[in-house]
Design an enzyme around this catalytic site. Structure first.
Site, PDB file in Angstrom:
ATOM      1  N   LYS A 286      -6.434   5.357 123.662  1.00  0.00           N
ATOM      2  CA  LYS A 286      -7.606   4.879 124.397  1.00  0.00           C
ATOM      3  C   LYS A 286      -7.148   4.422 125.777  1.00  0.00           C
ATOM      4  O   LYS A 286      -6.310   3.529 125.899  1.00  0.00           O
ATOM      5  CB  LYS A 286      -8.262   3.733 123.647  1.00  0.00           C
ATOM      6  CG  LYS A 286      -9.445   3.125 124.409  1.00  0.00           C
ATOM      7  CD  LYS A 286     -10.161   2.067 123.600  1.00  0.00           C
ATOM      8  CE  LYS A 286     -11.290   1.445 124.402  1.00  0.00           C
ATOM      9  NZ  LYS A 286     -12.008   0.430 123.631  1.00  0.00           N
TER      10      LYS A 286
ATOM     11  N   LYS B 211      -9.735   8.986 123.707  1.00  0.00           N
ATOM     12  CA  LYS B 211     -10.905   8.451 124.394  1.00  0.00           C
ATOM     13  C   LYS B 211     -10.540   8.070 125.811  1.00  0.00           C
ATOM     14  O   LYS B 211      -9.522   7.393 125.977  1.00  0.00           O
ATOM     15  CB  LYS B 211     -11.391   7.215 123.633  1.00  0.00           C
ATOM     16  CG  LYS B 211     -12.553   6.498 124.272  1.00  0.00           C
ATOM     17  CD  LYS B 211     -12.861   5.245 123.533  1.00  0.00           C
ATOM     18  CE  LYS B 211     -13.925   4.486 124.308  1.00  0.00           C
ATOM     19  NZ  LYS B 211     -14.084   3.151 123.841  1.00  0.00           N
TER      20      LYS B 211
ATOM     21  N   ARG C 291     -20.329  -1.088 129.039  1.00  0.00           N
ATOM     22  CA  ARG C 291     -20.159  -2.546 129.146  1.00  0.00           C
ATOM     23  C   ARG C 291     -21.488  -3.231 129.473  1.00  0.00           C
ATOM     24  O   ARG C 291     -21.685  -4.382 129.100  1.00  0.00           O
ATOM     25  CB  ARG C 291     -19.052  -2.868 130.154  1.00  0.00           C
ATOM     26  CG  ARG C 291     -17.711  -2.403 129.591  1.00  0.00           C
ATOM     27  CD  ARG C 291     -16.536  -2.716 130.451  1.00  0.00           C
ATOM     28  NE  ARG C 291     -15.337  -2.074 129.885  1.00  0.00           N
ATOM     29  CZ  ARG C 291     -14.202  -1.930 130.527  1.00  0.00           C
ATOM     30  NH1 ARG C 291     -14.077  -2.402 131.760  1.00  0.00           N
ATOM     31  NH2 ARG C 291     -13.177  -1.336 129.953  1.00  0.00           N
TER      32      ARG C 291
HETATM   33  C1  PBG Z   1     -14.733  -1.809 122.790  1.00  0.00           C
HETATM   34  C2  PBG Z   1     -15.156  -0.440 123.155  1.00  0.00           C
HETATM   35  C3  PBG Z   1     -15.436   0.102 124.426  1.00  0.00           C
HETATM   36  C4  PBG Z   1     -15.907   1.398 124.211  1.00  0.00           C
HETATM   37  C5  PBG Z   1     -15.867   1.628 122.839  1.00  0.00           C
HETATM   38  N1  PBG Z   1     -15.390   0.483 122.205  1.00  0.00           N
HETATM   39  C6  PBG Z   1     -15.392  -0.516 125.769  1.00  0.00           C
HETATM   40  C7  PBG Z   1     -14.127  -0.913 126.382  1.00  0.00           C
HETATM   41  O1  PBG Z   1     -13.034  -0.688 125.844  1.00  0.00           O
HETATM   42  O2  PBG Z   1     -14.220  -1.522 127.439  1.00  0.00           O
HETATM   43  C8  PBG Z   1     -16.388   2.363 125.272  1.00  0.00           C
HETATM   44  C9  PBG Z   1     -17.379   3.375 124.818  1.00  0.00           C
HETATM   45  C10 PBG Z   1     -18.144   4.043 125.902  1.00  0.00           C
HETATM   46  O3  PBG Z   1     -17.909   3.874 127.119  1.00  0.00           O
HETATM   47  O4  PBG Z   1     -19.060   4.790 125.543  1.00  0.00           O
HETATM   48  N2  PBG Z   1     -13.462  -2.176 123.108  1.00  0.00           N
END
Ligand code: PBG
Length: 344
Positions: free
Chosen positions: A210, A263, A220
């Protein structure tokens, strides 16, 4: 491409090029194209995200993600019906806290919004596959994915909280636990805790590679989870790194991940391709909020053909090597796919 295929292609070309070789022959009709198509896309491989909010009767559109809303549990129950009718693979749930604190207590409260949603969904639709995101950032007042000390995001003290959250979601009936926090060692900690609590058969889908990405912007807003100081670069990956992704994947598999994830998806197709080559585990790709928002914005202006762009993008994620795609386009894509196959 496997080496023998590349070698054969080269050998064939050496003695039989144009006019013997005419690749256009196989493009002459829809039936021929369908027959030789290398990559397919099915609704059952898509997972649709939901943002669950406390309260009743809430269906609040998210500004930066046209077509996506925050739902209270009762409204979500209604919305989910169409996903099941279209054969969408499942849902992934994110919760919005009623009350935030430094340690994200609501993330592991038995009657938090996500466990309640899981129970209600399971009661109504036992066949629905429910994945739950595990992370503290929607529940902490500082908005980071772990507990903090000063400006530092602490790794090891966060692990037991993520484990507690996972048990709480498994108890509610979640089919898949999906940790997205990027703390080191969390897959092992969560696996051990789940096994200990009698959930040895609940699988983990690890957000293994990620990246610290600008493409999470709209999420967010949707999940109200922006960090209140600093950024996530001390725990999420540097977008410039590919070898490190393979290391993260190997570590998570070693710790007990059943499904691994890359991701975001579209700006990281090379990572998906490389991960595919090193593991036989099911591989998920998260087509994130920013990727969704860009398509919707251009489509709204009439600059692109949304249906074509979405199906082409999802196909490219599959072609790169993903088995499962988490996407906000899941519902629309499932409708388009059903129409292509002549279903209602
Ligand atoms: C939580 C999380 C995030 C996303 C999925 N789980 C946000 C982040 O890491 O700031 C992002 C998903 C998206 O942008 O669709 N940590």
């Amino acid at each position: 491409m496997p080496i023998h295929t590349a070698a054969m292609t080269t050998a064939t070309m050496a003695f039989a090029s144009f006019p013997a070789q005419r690749p256009r022959r196989l493009r002459q009709s829809a039936a021929l194209r369908a027959l030789v198509r290398e990559t397919s896309l099915a609704a059952g491989e898509l997972i649709y995200p939901y943002f669950v909010v406390p309260g009743h009767g809430v269906e609040r559109p998210i500004n930066s993600m046209p077509g996506i809303s925050q739902f209270s549990v009762d409204r979500m129950l209604h919305d989910v019906r169409q996903l099941l009718d279209l054969g969408v693979g499942g849902v992934i749930l994110f919760g919005l806290a009623a009350q935030k604190d430094p340690v994200g207590s609501e993330a592991y409260a038995a009657h938090g919004v996500v466990p309640e949603a899981v129970r209600a969904l399971k009661r109504e639709y036992p066949e629905l596959l429910i994945a739950c995101d595990v992370c503290l950032c929607e529940y902490t007042d500082h908005g980071h994915c772990g507990v903090v000390e000063g400006e530092e995001i602490l790794n090891d003290p966060t692990l037991s909280l993520l484990a507690k959250m996972s048990i709480c979601l498994a108890e509610a009936g979640a089919d898949i636990i999906a940790p997205s926090d990027m703390m080191d060692g969390r897959i092992r900690a969560i696996r051990l805790a789940l096994d200990d609590a009698g959930f040895a058969l609940v699988p983990l889908m690890a957000y293994s590679a990620k990246y610290a990405s600008g493409f999470y912007g709209p999420f967010r807003d949707a999940a109200n989870s922006s960090p209140q100081f600093g950024d996530r670069r001390s725990y999420q990956m540097d977008p410039a790194n590919a070898r490190e992704a393979l290391k993260e994947i190997a570590l998570d598999i070693g710790e007990g991940a059943d499904i691994v994830m890359v991701k975001p998806a579209l700006a990281y197709l090379d990572i998906i391709y490389r991960v595919r080559a090193i593991t036989d585990r099911p591989l998920a790709a998260y087509n994130v909020s920013g990727e969704y928002a860009m398509v919707k914005a251009a489509a709204e202006r009439g600059w692109i053909d949304e249906r074509r762009i979405v199906l082409e993008s999802l196909t490219s994620i599959k072609r790169a090597g993903a088995d499962i795609i988490i996407t906000y386009h899941a519902l629309a894509a499932a409708r388009w796919l059903a129409a292509e196959h002549g279903k209602p």
